[in-house]
Design an enzyme around this catalytic site. Structure first.
Site, mmCIF file in Angstrom:
data_model
loop_
_atom_site.group_PDB
_atom_site.id
_atom_site.type_symbol
_atom_site.label_atom_id
_atom_site.label_comp_id
_atom_site.label_asym_id
_atom_site.label_seq_id
_atom_site.Cartn_x
_atom_site.Cartn_y
_atom_site.Cartn_z
ATOM 1 N N HIS A 39 32.540 34.835 51.155
ATOM 2 C CA HIS A 39 33.839 34.208 50.476
ATOM 3 C C HIS A 39 34.833 35.563 51.115
ATOM 4 O O HIS A 39 34.259 36.388 51.672
ATOM 5 C CB HIS A 39 34.132 34.499 48.893
ATOM 6 C CG HIS A 39 34.011 35.861 48.435
ATOM 7 N ND1 HIS A 39 32.691 36.453 47.975
ATOM 8 C CD2 HIS A 39 34.815 36.625 47.622
ATOM 9 C CE1 HIS A 39 32.969 37.753 47.398
ATOM 10 N NE2 HIS A 39 34.212 37.702 47.172
ATOM 11 N N GLU A 126 42.455 44.102 46.595
ATOM 12 C CA GLU A 126 41.479 42.726 46.891
ATOM 13 C C GLU A 126 42.308 41.669 46.668
ATOM 14 O O GLU A 126 42.167 40.374 47.199
ATOM 15 C CB GLU A 126 40.123 43.001 46.149
ATOM 16 C CG GLU A 126 39.259 41.843 46.559
ATOM 17 C CD GLU A 126 37.933 42.005 45.797
ATOM 18 O OE1 GLU A 126 36.975 42.322 46.360
ATOM 19 O OE2 GLU A 126 38.062 41.712 44.546
#
Length: 137
Positions: A39, A126
């Site tokens: 991912h 993130e």
């Protein structure tokens, strides 16, 4: 003491997974982050240095130089890469945001010391909701 921060961005894939654990244990601990197909994230990297202003230039550090150091040593190595597989400074490390921030700090610290400034912190976003800050040992 003056602090100055430069932001850069990069996109990268990673997976949180331990080979010595079962698929089920990885999924229980890491959830979707252990996806077998990886991912990715659109990271925001904030690099802060500190020191004394040069009385001749009025700069702590030339921001063009700071940008070059970050791009050549970090962003160019991670952007559109798989952090687990492609990034030399992450070899044999769990590719968590925490470990990525620590590794970036370790790469950049001596490079900024050569420029007579001290690396103060790495802040790595993130997601828009999650980020890590690392200030060294």
């Amino acid at each position: 003491m003056v602090y100055i921060t430069r932001r850069e961005r990069f996109c990268a894939a990673h997976k949180l997974y331990r080979e010595d654990w079962s698929i089920e244990k990885n999924e229980n601990v890491f959830g979707n982050c252990s996806n077998v197909n990886w991912h990715g994230h659109n990271y925001d990297l904030f690099v802060t240095v500190k020191g004394d202003v040069n009385p001749t230039t009025g700069f702590l550090i030339d921001l063009k130089l700071m940008k070059t150091i970050i791009l050549e040593n970090i962003v160019n190595k991670v952007d559109h890469k798989n952090i687990n597989l492609d990034v030399d400074f992450m070899k044999d490390k769990m590719a968590s945001t925490e470990n990525i921030a620590i590794a970036i700090f370790e790469v950049l610290k001596p490079l900024f010391e050569e420029q007579k400034v001290q690396l103060h912190s790495i802040r790595l976003h993130e997601t828009e909701n999650n980020y890590v800050e690392y200030f060294g040992d």
